[in-house]
Design a protein around this motif. Structure first.
Motif, PDB file in Angstrom:
ATOM      1  N   TRP A 137       0.818  -1.204   0.000  1.00  0.00           N
ATOM      2  CA  TRP A 137       0.000   0.000   0.000  1.00  0.00           C
ATOM      3  C   TRP A 137       0.854   1.257   0.000  1.00  0.00           C
ATOM      4  O   TRP A 137       0.486   2.256  -0.622  1.00  0.00           O
ATOM      5  CB  TRP A 137      -0.946  -0.007   1.201  1.00  0.00           C
ATOM      6  CG  TRP A 137      -2.100  -0.943   1.036  1.00  0.00           C
ATOM      7  CD1 TRP A 137      -2.381  -2.027   1.785  1.00  0.00           C
ATOM      8  CD2 TRP A 137      -3.116  -0.882   0.030  1.00  0.00           C
ATOM      9  NE1 TRP A 137      -3.507  -2.659   1.317  1.00  0.00           N
ATOM     10  CE2 TRP A 137      -3.985  -1.973   0.242  1.00  0.00           C
ATOM     11  CE3 TRP A 137      -3.376  -0.019  -1.032  1.00  0.00           C
ATOM     12  CZ2 TRP A 137      -5.103  -2.214  -0.556  1.00  0.00           C
ATOM     13  CZ3 TRP A 137      -4.491  -0.263  -1.830  1.00  0.00           C
ATOM     14  CH2 TRP A 137      -5.327  -1.346  -1.589  1.00  0.00           C
ATOM     15  N   ALA A 138       1.986   1.228   0.687  1.00  0.00           N
ATOM     16  CA  ALA A 138       2.849   2.405   0.713  1.00  0.00           C
ATOM     17  C   ALA A 138       3.395   2.715  -0.679  1.00  0.00           C
ATOM     18  O   ALA A 138       3.412   3.874  -1.118  1.00  0.00           O
ATOM     19  CB  ALA A 138       3.994   2.191   1.704  1.00  0.00           C
ATOM     20  N   ALA A 348      -5.395   6.729  -3.861  1.00  0.00           N
ATOM     21  CA  ALA A 348      -4.352   7.366  -3.051  1.00  0.00           C
ATOM     22  C   ALA A 348      -4.842   7.592  -1.633  1.00  0.00           C
ATOM     23  O   ALA A 348      -4.107   7.392  -0.652  1.00  0.00           O
ATOM     24  CB  ALA A 348      -3.927   8.694  -3.689  1.00  0.00           C
ATOM     25  N   ASN A 349      -6.086   8.009  -1.524  1.00  0.00           N
ATOM     26  CA  ASN A 349      -6.684   8.232  -0.211  1.00  0.00           C
ATOM     27  C   ASN A 349      -6.717   6.935   0.603  1.00  0.00           C
ATOM     28  O   ASN A 349      -6.371   6.915   1.794  1.00  0.00           O
ATOM     29  CB  ASN A 349      -8.104   8.771  -0.398  1.00  0.00           C
ATOM     30  CG  ASN A 349      -8.600   9.539   0.806  1.00  0.00           C
ATOM     31  OD1 ASN A 349      -7.820  10.120   1.555  1.00  0.00           O
ATOM     32  ND2 ASN A 349      -9.907   9.568   0.992  1.00  0.00           N
ATOM     33  N   SER A 350      -7.104   5.834  -0.041  1.00  0.00           N
ATOM     34  CA  SER A 350      -7.190   4.535   0.638  1.00  0.00           C
ATOM     35  C   SER A 350      -5.814   3.974   0.953  1.00  0.00           C
ATOM     36  O   SER A 350      -5.648   3.283   1.969  1.00  0.00           O
ATOM     37  CB  SER A 350      -7.951   3.525  -0.238  1.00  0.00           C
ATOM     38  OG  SER A 350      -9.296   3.905  -0.410  1.00  0.00           O
ATOM     39  N   GLY A 355      -2.514   1.355   4.714  1.00  0.00           N
ATOM     40  CA  GLY A 355      -1.134   1.077   5.094  1.00  0.00           C
ATOM     41  C   GLY A 355      -0.846   1.456   6.537  1.00  0.00           C
ATOM     42  O   GLY A 355      -0.196   0.710   7.280  1.00  0.00           O
ATOM     43  N   SER A 356      -1.332   2.593   6.967  1.00  0.00           N
ATOM     44  CA  SER A 356      -1.061   3.052   8.329  1.00  0.00           C
ATOM     45  C   SER A 356      -1.733   2.154   9.358  1.00  0.00           C
ATOM     46  O   SER A 356      -1.162   1.879  10.427  1.00  0.00           O
ATOM     47  CB  SER A 356      -1.529   4.497   8.499  1.00  0.00           C
ATOM     48  OG  SER A 356      -2.929   4.623   8.322  1.00  0.00           O
ATOM     49  N   THR A 388       3.972   5.905   6.336  1.00  0.00           N
ATOM     50  CA  THR A 388       3.325   5.352   5.141  1.00  0.00           C
ATOM     51  C   THR A 388       3.255   6.393   4.032  1.00  0.00           C
ATOM     52  O   THR A 388       3.567   6.109   2.863  1.00  0.00           O
ATOM     53  CB  THR A 388       1.915   4.852   5.481  1.00  0.00           C
ATOM     54  OG1 THR A 388       1.983   3.904   6.543  1.00  0.00           O
ATOM     55  CG2 THR A 388       1.260   4.204   4.274  1.00  0.00           C
ATOM     56  N   ALA A 389       2.859   7.612   4.391  1.00  0.00           N
ATOM     57  CA  ALA A 389       2.745   8.678   3.390  1.00  0.00           C
ATOM     58  C   ALA A 389       4.094   9.046   2.805  1.00  0.00           C
ATOM     59  O   ALA A 389       4.189   9.422   1.622  1.00  0.00           O
ATOM     60  CB  ALA A 389       2.087   9.908   4.014  1.00  0.00           C
TER      61      ALA A 389
END
Length: 535
Positions: A137-138, A348-350, A355-356, A388-389
């Motif tokens: 996800w990252a 991108a939002n998901s 991930g977090s 994550t971001a």
């Protein structure tokens, strides 16, 4: 008295006190004031409704892969082969979702997949599944940011992708620091646009097949010529099977994201009710949209159309657009491109959210630094979101030729993360049922009970392993060492993570009578009210 469990049975942040069960106690209940302890580490807030869970999963599933890659699937397998492939993978998804439903309603935990594998099967399996899923996800966050720039270039080729990546990175990183209820609302509206677009295409395709387009009545014309099945890589019946299996693998990747219902369960209101409903709606909703759309695509676009293989990253390569062009509708490409932009922004939002939360689950099980459990007053895991971001910045690698090669290899690592997660969910459910039996807990007491167990879990486990092992089968038909590692690097990394953790910690598998069936368990509001009196 402060609660010692990381779950909240009531929406946090309200003026009312919340009753929570003391882990490891004699069953007594303590009363805690949310305002006095809202920054407790590892404590997420239950602000997501059932509709939020539905659209988080739908938003994570329906992305550019659906709008673009379905075209290549049609050329590989033909209309019938493509349809059968997507239906078959839908049955695999169903097995995963019902297994997840039983565990997530009994024990709703953020980042559920690694937590269940750790508690019921083997800590090393939970470590490998969790870290690979988090990494997927990252890195996908970086992919989504890059894809948004490419899509916008459809309208303005001169725009700098680096600027767009930076702008969207700031925007969606900040969104993930807002209260999770706001995140859920935004994701709901972004995902709604994609659903509306697909429903609109379904209506359009039905009209086109009935003769509304410039090609006249189509019906099942393209099922006869060029035919229901296409040959892929080799000729004859073998080539048709190869095409069918290639699309099975492609469909397995396309469906991934539906399991995000499990990620959001740890922040769902009244998960005993909302999670089962969300799982049913999510599965049948995604299944219906995918299968009906694939069926109609095969009716209005021939599998031999050369535009399906254009490889374009914007609307021009979408089978939806190709269908509109064949019908003589000229305005649709811009509309589809706008929807594609919405799709990648929703993804991108998901990406950051999911991930977090997996990182939080890893930290709670001692498989990641404890700092990732820390939340702010709004229940946001601030460090887990930040780390994550930060991986989204890898999207800048695409600004150089050499950097894009590195980025593509990183994406290859994530390719099988969803399949390992699906497989581990089915395996965890088998061990979950074994633990219930060993500890004298009647399965009929679960908040949600799925049918045909344990056969459903065995079915899902077998085919997820099979697809994961064969997803790079074309390499063996025309050997290339680089392509082999590109296809199987994720499985190699998974094995290394599992073996490394096993050798370092020497932890045995979980014995059923010792499996943790208490920590994170959700009790209904009514049960809590009986035990503690009116709140």
């Amino acid at each position: 008295m402060k609660a010692t469990e990381p779950w909240l049975p009531y929406p946090a942040g309200s003026a009312a006190s919340v009753v929570t069960k003391k882990a490891g106690s004699d069953g007594g209940y303590g009363v805690r004031d949310d305002g006095a302890d809202s920054t407790r580490q590892g404590e997420l807030q239950r602000q997501l409704s059932g509709r939020h869970l539905n659209f988080i999963a739908i938003g994570g599933t329906i992305g550019t892969g659906f709008f673009l890659s379905t075209g290549t699937a049609l050329t590989k397998a033909g209309p019938a082969g493509c349809l059968i492939s997507y239906v078959f993978v839908g049955t695999m998804l169903w097995s995963v979702m019902v297994c997840l439903g039983e565990m997530a309603t009994y024990m709703p935990t953020a980042g559920a997949f690694s937590a269940y594998a750790t508690r019921f099967v083997d800590p090393s399996l939970g470590f490998a599944v969790g870290w690979l899923y988090w990494f997927a996800w990252a890195i996908t966050y970086a992919l989504s940011l890059t894809a948004s720039g490419l899509i916008i270039q459809y309208w303005n080729p001169d725009v700098n992708i680096g600027i767009l990546i930076a702008v969207f990175w700031v925007a969606f990183t900040l969104i993930n620091y807002l209260p999770v209820g706001i995140y859920g609302e935004l994701e709901m509206w972004l995902s709604s646009l994609k659903v509306i677009t697909i429903v609109g295409f379904i209506i359009f395709a039905i009209c086109m097949a009935a003769g509304a387009g410039q090609e006249g009545v189509l019906g099942f014309k393209y099922w006869h010529d060029p035919g229901p099945f296409a040959e892929y890589l080799v000729e004859g019946a073998t080539g048709k099977f190869v095409g069918f299996w290639a699309v099975i693998i492609q469909a397995a990747f396309a469906y991934q994201g539906a399991e995000l219902v499990g990620v959001g369960a740890g922040e769902a209101r009244d998960p005993g009710k909302t999670v089962p409903r969300a799982i049913r709606v999510t599965f049948w909703g995604i299944m219906a949209l995918f299968v009906v759309s694939i069926w109609l695509m095969g009716m209005v676009v021939p599998s031999s159309d050369p535009n399906l293989l254009s490889g374009s990253s914007n609307a021009s390569g979408s089978p939806l657009v190709i269908a509109a062009q064949r019908a003589g509708v000229k305005v649709l490409p811009d509309i589809i491109n706008a929807v594609l932009l919405t799709a990648v922004l929703s993804a991108a939002n998901s990406n950051v959210y999911s991930g977090s939360r997996v990182l939080v689950a890893l930290a709670e099980d001692g498989q990641a630094p404890g700092i990732f459990k820390k939340t702010n007053a709004r229940g946001i895991p601030i460090y887990a979101v930040g780390v994550t971001a930060a991986f989204g910045l890898l999207g800048f690698l695409n600004l150089s030729a050499e950097g894009s090669k590195v980025f593509n290899w990183l994406l290859n690592i994530t390719a099988v993360a969803g399949l390992t997660t699906w497989g581990s969910t089915c395996l965890s459910h088998l061990y979950f049922m074994r633990a219930l039996k060993a500890q004298g807990i009647d399965r009929s007491s679960l908040p949600y009970i799925s049918r045909f167990q344990p056969y459903t879990a065995i079915y899902g486990l077998f085919f997820n392993i099979l697809v994961a092992l064969t997803q790079g089968f074309t390499v063996f038909m025309d050997w290339n060492t680089s392509d082999f590692f590109a296809a199987y690097i994720s499985l190699i990394l998974f094995a290394v993570c599992w073996a490394g953790h096993k050798l370092w910690y020497r932890q045995p598998g979980v014995r059923p009578e010792e499996a943790d069936l208490v920590r994170g368990r959700y009790d209904s509001h009514e049960e809590l009210a009986v035990a503690a009196g009116p709140v």
